[in-house]
Motif scaffolding. Sequence first.
Motif, PDB file in Angstrom:
ATOM      1  N   ARG A 109       5.475  14.072  66.527  1.00 32.11           N
ATOM      2  CA  ARG A 109       4.765  14.161  67.793  1.00 32.11           C
ATOM      3  C   ARG A 109       5.683  14.839  68.793  1.00 32.11           C
ATOM      4  N   PRO A 111       6.908  16.034  72.493  1.00 34.35           N
ATOM      5  CA  PRO A 111       6.838  15.412  73.814  1.00 34.35           C
ATOM      6  C   PRO A 111       5.808  16.121  74.698  1.00 34.35           C
ATOM      7  N   LYS A 112       5.315  15.384  75.658  1.00 32.09           N
ATOM      8  CA  LYS A 112       4.342  15.957  76.582  1.00 32.09           C
ATOM      9  C   LYS A 112       5.007  17.031  77.432  1.00 32.09           C
ATOM     10  N   ASP A 113       4.200  17.968  77.927  1.00 32.38           N
ATOM     11  CA  ASP A 113       4.722  18.982  78.827  1.00 32.38           C
ATOM     12  C   ASP A 113       5.193  18.314  80.119  1.00 32.38           C
ATOM     13  N   VAL A 114       6.279  18.829  80.649  1.00 29.21           N
ATOM     14  CA  VAL A 114       6.824  18.275  81.888  1.00 29.21           C
ATOM     15  C   VAL A 114       6.025  18.833  83.060  1.00 29.21           C
ATOM     16  N   GLN A 115       5.549  17.963  83.877  1.00 32.00           N
ATOM     17  CA  GLN A 115       4.763  18.332  85.047  1.00 32.00           C
ATOM     18  C   GLN A 115       5.679  18.456  86.269  1.00 32.00           C
ATOM     19  N   ASP A 118       6.902  15.189  87.642  1.00 32.66           N
ATOM     20  CA  ASP A 118       7.999  14.559  86.913  1.00 32.66           C
ATOM     21  C   ASP A 118       9.338  15.158  87.310  1.00 32.66           C
TER      22      ASP A 118
END
Length: 146
Positions: A109, A111-115, A118
């Motif tokens: 999995r 990691p989510k994209d950094v917004q 964040d």
Amino acid sequence: MGKSRPRRKRKHGSIIIQEERPLVTKSIEVLVTVLLWLYLLSILTLVVTITCDLDFEWKRILLVIFQIQAEDVQNIIYKIGMFSVIFFIIQFVWVQYNYRMFGSLKRRRFPKDVQPQDLAQYFSLTEKEIQYFQKNNIIKLKDTIV
């Protein structure tokens, strides 16, 4: 993109330690190296001549020196070959088993994209400052933000 920044120059010239060794040490190293290479070449010559069933004078001399028979070397080569084939078959079967059992699973999995929110929270900045930094190629900071 701009040019890369200059790197700090090292205080020392090389990481590798270069020290002059005494002549006796160099001589022993060369002698041992030459002897071991000759030993390796003699073993290789013996294995090749026995495997290919060639008849050289060296073959008989090496058989006497190593105190073995040609059949012994052939048996060793045969056993190594059989072991290699069996090992290859076991590895092949194991790879096929793993591929069929677990090949379709997606276990990694990402990691989510950094917004920007964040990043703003991490660096204690506002979202507008983060967007400004992302749009500009060159950024000059007065203080370190990390």
